[in-house]
Design a protein around this motif. Structure first.
Motif, PDB file in Angstrom:
ATOM      1  N   TYR A 102     -78.194 -15.572 -31.825  1.00 28.77           N
ATOM      2  CA  TYR A 102     -78.882 -16.098 -33.002  1.00 28.77           C
ATOM      3  C   TYR A 102     -78.303 -17.411 -33.524  1.00 28.77           C
ATOM      4  O   TYR A 102     -79.051 -18.307 -33.917  1.00 28.77           O
ATOM      5  CB  TYR A 102     -78.828 -15.053 -34.124  1.00 28.77           C
ATOM      6  N   PHE A 103     -76.981 -17.515 -33.577  1.00 26.87           N
ATOM      7  CA  PHE A 103     -76.368 -18.685 -34.202  1.00 26.87           C
ATOM      8  C   PHE A 103     -75.044 -19.018 -33.522  1.00 26.87           C
ATOM      9  O   PHE A 103     -74.511 -18.242 -32.735  1.00 26.87           O
ATOM     10  CB  PHE A 103     -76.128 -18.435 -35.704  1.00 26.87           C
ATOM     11  N   TYR A 104     -74.519 -20.193 -33.833  1.00 28.22           N
ATOM     12  CA  TYR A 104     -73.195 -20.573 -33.340  1.00 28.22           C
ATOM     13  C   TYR A 104     -72.361 -21.099 -34.508  1.00 28.22           C
ATOM     14  O   TYR A 104     -72.897 -21.475 -35.558  1.00 28.22           O
ATOM     15  CB  TYR A 104     -73.295 -21.622 -32.228  1.00 28.22           C
ATOM     16  N   ILE A 105     -71.056 -21.095 -34.311  1.00 25.47           N
ATOM     17  CA  ILE A 105     -70.119 -21.606 -35.312  1.00 25.47           C
ATOM     18  C   ILE A 105     -69.143 -22.551 -34.628  1.00 25.47           C
ATOM     19  O   ILE A 105     -68.590 -22.228 -33.572  1.00 25.47           O
ATOM     20  CB  ILE A 105     -69.322 -20.459 -35.977  1.00 25.47           C
ATOM     21  N   ASP A 106     -68.936 -23.714 -35.205  1.00 24.24           N
ATOM     22  CA  ASP A 106     -67.918 -24.646 -34.734  1.00 24.24           C
ATOM     23  C   ASP A 106     -66.884 -24.830 -35.841  1.00 24.24           C
ATOM     24  O   ASP A 106     -67.243 -25.113 -36.985  1.00 24.24           O
ATOM     25  CB  ASP A 106     -68.535 -26.001 -34.365  1.00 24.24           C
ATOM     26  N   VAL A 107     -65.614 -24.661 -35.492  1.00 28.09           N
ATOM     27  CA  VAL A 107     -64.532 -24.786 -36.473  1.00 28.09           C
ATOM     28  C   VAL A 107     -63.750 -26.067 -36.201  1.00 28.09           C
ATOM     29  O   VAL A 107     -63.840 -26.633 -35.111  1.00 28.09           O
ATOM     30  CB  VAL A 107     -63.596 -23.556 -36.416  1.00 28.09           C
ATOM     31  N   PRO A 108     -62.984 -26.557 -37.166  1.00 32.66           N
ATOM     32  CA  PRO A 108     -62.187 -27.774 -36.960  1.00 32.66           C
ATOM     33  C   PRO A 108     -61.242 -27.649 -35.764  1.00 32.66           C
ATOM     34  O   PRO A 108     -60.741 -26.556 -35.459  1.00 32.66           O
ATOM     35  CB  PRO A 108     -61.402 -27.902 -38.276  1.00 32.66           C
ATOM     36  N   ASP A 109     -60.986 -28.757 -35.106  1.00 31.99           N
ATOM     37  CA  ASP A 109     -60.143 -28.759 -33.904  1.00 31.99           C
ATOM     38  C   ASP A 109     -58.717 -28.306 -34.181  1.00 31.99           C
ATOM     39  O   ASP A 109     -58.035 -27.806 -33.275  1.00 31.99           O
ATOM     40  CB  ASP A 109     -60.121 -30.174 -33.284  1.00 31.99           C
ATOM     41  N   ASP A 110     -58.242 -28.518 -35.410  1.00 29.95           N
ATOM     42  CA  ASP A 110     -56.848 -28.161 -35.695  1.00 29.95           C
ATOM     43  C   ASP A 110     -56.678 -26.677 -36.046  1.00 29.95           C
ATOM     44  O   ASP A 110     -55.567 -26.223 -36.300  1.00 29.95           O
ATOM     45  CB  ASP A 110     -56.278 -29.035 -36.817  1.00 29.95           C
ATOM     46  N   TRP A 111     -57.760 -25.904 -36.054  1.00 36.35           N
ATOM     47  CA  TRP A 111     -57.635 -24.463 -36.269  1.00 36.35           C
ATOM     48  C   TRP A 111     -57.191 -23.792 -34.974  1.00 36.35           C
ATOM     49  O   TRP A 111     -57.760 -24.040 -33.908  1.00 36.35           O
ATOM     50  CB  TRP A 111     -58.974 -23.855 -36.683  1.00 36.35           C
ATOM     51  N   THR A 112     -56.175 -22.949 -35.054  1.00 31.87           N
ATOM     52  CA  THR A 112     -55.761 -22.175 -33.885  1.00 31.87           C
ATOM     53  C   THR A 112     -56.541 -20.861 -33.855  1.00 31.87           C
ATOM     54  O   THR A 112     -57.148 -20.465 -34.848  1.00 31.87           O
ATOM     55  CB  THR A 112     -54.248 -21.881 -33.924  1.00 31.87           C
ATOM     56  N   SER A 113     -56.502 -20.174 -32.717  1.00 29.70           N
ATOM     57  CA  SER A 113     -57.265 -18.930 -32.572  1.00 29.70           C
ATOM     58  C   SER A 113     -56.808 -17.852 -33.557  1.00 29.70           C
ATOM     59  O   SER A 113     -57.579 -16.953 -33.901  1.00 29.70           O
ATOM     60  CB  SER A 113     -57.146 -18.405 -31.141  1.00 29.70           C
ATOM     61  N   SER A 114     -55.553 -17.947 -34.013  1.00 24.80           N
ATOM     62  CA  SER A 114     -55.044 -16.944 -34.960  1.00 24.80           C
ATOM     63  C   SER A 114     -55.422 -17.265 -36.409  1.00 24.80           C
ATOM     64  O   SER A 114     -55.207 -16.453 -37.302  1.00 24.80           O
ATOM     65  CB  SER A 114     -53.514 -16.844 -34.849  1.00 24.80           C
ATOM     66  N   ASP A 115     -56.006 -18.479 -36.627  1.00 25.96           N
ATOM     67  CA  ASP A 115     -56.378 -18.879 -37.985  1.00 25.96           C
ATOM     68  C   ASP A 115     -57.691 -18.265 -38.446  1.00 25.96           C
ATOM     69  O   ASP A 115     -57.952 -18.187 -39.644  1.00 25.96           O
ATOM     70  CB  ASP A 115     -56.506 -20.401 -38.080  1.00 25.96           C
ATOM     71  N   TRP A 116     -58.520 -17.850 -37.497  1.00 20.66           N
ATOM     72  CA  TRP A 116     -59.853 -17.411 -37.886  1.00 20.66           C
ATOM     73  C   TRP A 116     -60.357 -16.321 -36.952  1.00 20.66           C
ATOM     74  O   TRP A 116     -59.836 -16.114 -35.868  1.00 20.66           O
ATOM     75  CB  TRP A 116     -60.835 -18.589 -37.865  1.00 20.66           C
ATOM     76  N   SER A 117     -61.378 -15.611 -37.391  1.00 18.05           N
ATOM     77  CA  SER A 117     -61.979 -14.565 -36.563  1.00 18.05           C
ATOM     78  C   SER A 117     -63.407 -14.325 -37.032  1.00 18.05           C
ATOM     79  O   SER A 117     -63.753 -14.575 -38.189  1.00 18.05           O
ATOM     80  CB  SER A 117     -61.178 -13.264 -36.654  1.00 18.05           C
TER      81      SER A 117
END
Length: 315
Positions: A191-206
């Motif tokens: 349905y949708f996609y999300i793009d996060v800032p490049d400086d976010w690490t995988s542990s910063d968000w979920s």
């Protein structure tokens, strides 16, 4: 006269001794009695009747100075924690396992409790343990949760089932996130996609899927919650119309809309977009008789074709 007086004195002394012994016995009995501790542990999604109980470690001293170091198992509806008067620290020692395989973060999950000599129980605060994002759960965390549950009275078959669910839940989440990354977006689904800032690490968000039409994006750098967004696929906005924190991303090819609501901060640079929209999936829209508002009424065309087919075939 003197003999009678001596008898009275002796009787008085005996009575005093009896009262003294009674007081000592009373104090001793109160200090020896155990009192139930109404400990509250909040764990989202956990029902200990269907999952495992919560392992709790109690350390402290009773009023006589005796050291206490015991293990208990707490439930969402009851627990078997009973202690003598004293001061104690209660700690959730390991994660329980929820029915769906959820594993919890128990770091800092503790509180202090005191029980007075007369049995008054005072618990400093409730304890809250939060679910760990499925894709971040490790084999070691699952193993520790299972080992801690073994002495709670749970059957081996039930524990093995919960262990398998925890592993499957983690593996599915990892696979989903890997697939989303390979699509060119930080996260993507049908349905949708999300793009996060490049400086976010995988542990910063979920991103967690709550149900078939609802997802939650969490931004928590250094495991500290900062902001979150809830994304819903629905025909109409599920939140109050005057909620300024809601954003309508637009219409999908299946006729549904995608809505996002924000809470907290840190998400201003996050981008949301639609997959399988009317513009990039006309074939899907036509086949399902959906209407492109403002362009062509595919729904009317589809109904006309269906009526003609029935006239020609009788079916």
């Amino acid at each position: 006269m003197n003999g009678s007086r001596n008898i009275k004195i002796i009787v008085a002394v005996i009575a005093a001794a009896v009262l003294c012994c009674g007081a000592i016995w009373y104090i001793h009995s109160r200090q020896s009695k155990t009192y139930s501790v109404p400990l509250v542990i909040n764990a989202e999604g956990l029902d200990t009747k269907q999952g495992t109980k919560i392992p709790i470690r109690v350390k402290g001293k009773d009023v006589r100075g005796n050291a206490v170091n015991k293990s208990f198992y707490g439930g969402t509806s009851s627990s078997d924690i009973a202690l003598k008067p004293g001061k104690y620290t209660f700690t959730v020692s390991h994660s329980p396992i929820a029915k769906d395989g959820t594993i919890y973060n128990v770091d800092g999950a503790s509180t202090d409790t005191s029980i007075s000599k007369d049995g008054k129980v005072s618990v400093k605060s409730e304890i809250t343990i939060s679910p760990i994002a499925a894709e971040k759960v490790t084999d070691e965390e699952i193993k520790k949760a299972c080992d801690a549950a073994k002495d709670s009275g749970i059957s081996t078959s039930k524990l093995n089932t919960l262990k398998k669910k925890a592993q499957t839940r983690r593996d599915d989440a990892v696979a989903e996130k890997t697939a989303a990354s390979s699509s060119g977006h930080a996260y993507s689904n049908d349905y949708f996609y999300i793009d996060v800032p490049d400086d976010w690490t995988s542990s910063d968000w979920s991103v967690e899927q709550i149900n078939s039409v609802k997802w939650k994006l969490e931004y928590k750098p250094n495991n500290h919650p900062v902001g979150e967004a809830v994304i819903v696929v629905a025909a109409d906005n599920p939140w109050p119309k005057n909620n300024g924190a809601v954003k309508d991303l637009g219409k999908l090819a299946n006729g549904q809309n995608v809505y996002v609501t924000f809470a907290g901060g840190g998400l201003s640079e996050v981008s949301f977009g639609l997959n399988s929209t009317w513009s990039n999936n006309h074939e899907y829209a036509q086949e399902n008789g959906l209407t492109d508002e403002g362009e062509t009424d595919w729904n009317a065309i589809w109904k006309a074709r269906d009526m003609m087919r029935k006239e020609q075939t009788g079916k």
